[in-house]
Design a protein around this motif. Structure first.
Motif, PDB file in Angstrom:
ATOM      1  N   LEU A 117       0.850  -1.180   0.000  1.00  9.27           N
ATOM      2  CA  LEU A 117       0.000   0.000   0.000  1.00  9.27           C
ATOM      3  C   LEU A 117       0.892   1.238   0.000  1.00  9.27           C
ATOM      4  N   VAL A 118       0.729   2.077  -1.033  1.00  7.86           N
ATOM      5  CA  VAL A 118       1.439   3.351  -1.108  1.00  7.86           C
ATOM      6  C   VAL A 118       0.456   4.434  -0.670  1.00  7.86           C
ATOM      7  N   THR A 119       0.849   5.227   0.314  1.00  6.43           N
ATOM      8  CA  THR A 119       0.009   6.302   0.828  1.00  6.43           C
ATOM      9  C   THR A 119       0.762   7.624   0.700  1.00  6.43           C
ATOM     10  N   CYS A 120       0.129   8.609   0.069  1.00  6.43           N
ATOM     11  CA  CYS A 120       0.716   9.944  -0.081  1.00  6.43           C
ATOM     12  C   CYS A 120      -0.319  10.976   0.340  1.00  6.43           C
ATOM     13  N   ASP A 121      -0.046  11.664   1.443  1.00  5.31           N
ATOM     14  CA  ASP A 121      -0.922  12.732   1.942  1.00  5.31           C
ATOM     15  C   ASP A 121      -2.410  12.375   1.911  1.00  5.31           C
ATOM     16  N   GLY A 122      -2.752  11.182   2.370  1.00  2.00           N
ATOM     17  CA  GLY A 122      -4.153  10.791   2.486  1.00  2.00           C
ATOM     18  C   GLY A 122      -4.704   9.960   1.343  1.00  2.00           C
ATOM     19  N   ASP A 123      -4.076  10.016   0.161  1.00  2.00           N
ATOM     20  CA  ASP A 123      -4.507   9.154  -0.953  1.00  2.00           C
ATOM     21  C   ASP A 123      -3.724   7.851  -0.867  1.00  2.00           C
ATOM     22  N   ALA A 124      -4.394   6.735  -1.183  1.00  2.00           N
ATOM     23  CA  ALA A 124      -3.754   5.428  -1.088  1.00  2.00           C
ATOM     24  C   ALA A 124      -3.967   4.622  -2.358  1.00  2.00           C
ATOM     25  N   VAL A 125      -2.951   3.838  -2.710  1.00  2.00           N
ATOM     26  CA  VAL A 125      -3.003   2.966  -3.878  1.00  2.00           C
ATOM     27  C   VAL A 125      -2.523   1.587  -3.464  1.00  2.00           C
ATOM     28  N   ALA A 126      -3.310   0.563  -3.759  1.00  2.00           N
ATOM     29  CA  ALA A 126      -2.914  -0.810  -3.455  1.00  2.00           C
ATOM     30  C   ALA A 126      -2.149  -1.386  -4.628  1.00  2.00           C
ATOM     31  N   ILE A 127      -1.125  -2.174  -4.314  1.00  2.00           N
ATOM     32  CA  ILE A 127      -0.308  -2.818  -5.339  1.00  2.00           C
ATOM     33  C   ILE A 127      -0.300  -4.304  -5.054  1.00  2.00           C
ATOM     34  N   ASN A 128      -0.688  -5.078  -6.040  1.00  2.00           N
ATOM     35  CA  ASN A 128      -0.661  -6.527  -5.913  1.00  2.00           C
ATOM     36  C   ASN A 128       0.535  -7.059  -6.675  1.00  2.00           C
ATOM     37  N   PRO A 129       1.420  -7.777  -5.990  1.00  2.00           N
ATOM     38  CA  PRO A 129       2.638  -8.265  -6.649  1.00  2.00           C
ATOM     39  C   PRO A 129       2.346  -9.295  -7.732  1.00  2.00           C
TER      40      PRO A 129
END
Length: 74
Positions: free
Chosen positions: A62-74
């Motif tokens: 999970l990448v989180t930048c200033d409140g926005d989040a993006v999930a990454i599935n390997p």
């Protein structure tokens, strides 16, 4: 960007207007592979100017930048 668990990702944002953000995950010790686009982080402020973190999220990341989040599935 590295997680406390040891995984890392590269987050790349275009230099022109910042509207394209790409995330790359580790393939091996020397190579990263394209994982996904991240339009959630596009525009201003630039990713490099935000407080971003990488953490493990189940089997993915999970990448989180200033409140926005993006999930990454390997």
């Amino acid at each position: 960007m590295a997680a406390p668990e040891g995984q890392s990702v590269l987050v790349v944002q275009d230099d022109f207007d910042g509207d394209v953000v790409l995330i790359y995950t580790e393939q091996d010790d020397f190579t990263y592979k394209f994982s996904r686009e991240a339009p959630e982080f596009s525009g201003w402020p630039r990713v490099e100017d935000q407080d971003c973190r990488l953490s493990a999220a189940g089997a993915g990341l999970l990448v989180t930048c200033d409140g926005d989040a993006v999930a990454i599935n390997p």
